[in-house]
Design a protein around this motif. Structure first.
Motif, PDB file in Angstrom:
ATOM      1  N   ARG A 204     -36.612 -23.217 -24.006  1.00 22.87           N
ATOM      2  CA  ARG A 204     -37.304 -23.554 -22.653  1.00 22.87           C
ATOM      3  C   ARG A 204     -38.976 -23.130 -23.315  1.00 22.87           C
TER       4      ARG A 204
ATOM      5  N   SER B 284     -42.734 -24.894 -18.799  1.00 26.41           N
ATOM      6  CA  SER B 284     -41.852 -25.469 -18.070  1.00 26.41           C
ATOM      7  C   SER B 284     -41.268 -24.288 -17.125  1.00 26.41           C
ATOM      8  N   GLN B 285     -40.940 -23.306 -17.761  1.00 32.71           N
ATOM      9  CA  GLN B 285     -40.285 -22.027 -16.812  1.00 32.71           C
ATOM     10  C   GLN B 285     -41.310 -21.814 -15.686  1.00 32.71           C
TER      11      GLN B 285
ATOM     12  N   LEU C 106     -37.465 -30.635 -16.472  1.00 30.45           N
ATOM     13  CA  LEU C 106     -36.079 -29.887 -16.891  1.00 30.45           C
ATOM     14  C   LEU C 106     -35.126 -31.164 -17.145  1.00 30.45           C
TER      15      LEU C 106
ATOM     16  N   ALA D 245     -41.030 -24.817 -13.207  1.00 27.81           N
ATOM     17  CA  ALA D 245     -39.671 -24.837 -12.667  1.00 27.81           C
ATOM     18  C   ALA D 245     -39.788 -23.666 -11.587  1.00 27.81           C
TER      19      ALA D 245
END
Length: 121
Positions: free
Chosen positions: A44, A48-49, A65, A52
């Motif tokens: 990842r 994006s983490q 994701l 998210a």
């Protein structure tokens, strides 16, 4: 993003048929070659983490994701088909996916099934 960005599976003209069933209607299994699998691990990225994490606080689908997982599954499936083809199969029966966390740095996706030779009955 359209629904086509979230789809998967194989092309209609594939030379190795992949199914989730034990058999293929109208065909007979003439040879069982054995287990085959396709494996990929995706890390990842920080963006994006963070996205998210923020999205999980307010709810809703994590579209970035989701798309990444579809791409990852497709890559695992491509590797599964390559291995089956290399072993002389024209079908993979009982295909399944296994998805696990890989050492807290990514996601491991494994597509697996039974390579076989089938012919029309």
């Amino acid at each position: 993003m359209g629904i086509e960005d979230y789809g998967g599976g194989q092309a209609a003209q594939a030379d190795v048929l992949v199914v989730t069933t034990n058999d293929v209607p109208g065909h007979q299994v003439t040879q069982v070659i054995g287990e085959v699998f396709g494996l990929t691990v995706r890390s990842r990225h920080l963006g994006s983490q963070i996205g998210a994490g923020l999205k999980s606080m307010i709810g809703g689908e994590l579209k970035g994701l989701t798309k990444t997982l579809v791409e990852t599954r497709n890559q695992a499936m491509e590797r599964l088909v390559e291995q089956a083809r290399a072993r002389g199969a024209n079908a993979v029966l009982m295909m399944r996916f296994d998805v696990t966390e890989a050492a807290d740095v990514g996601t491991e996706v494994c597509a697996y099934g039974t390579a076989a030779v089938i012919s029309r009955s």
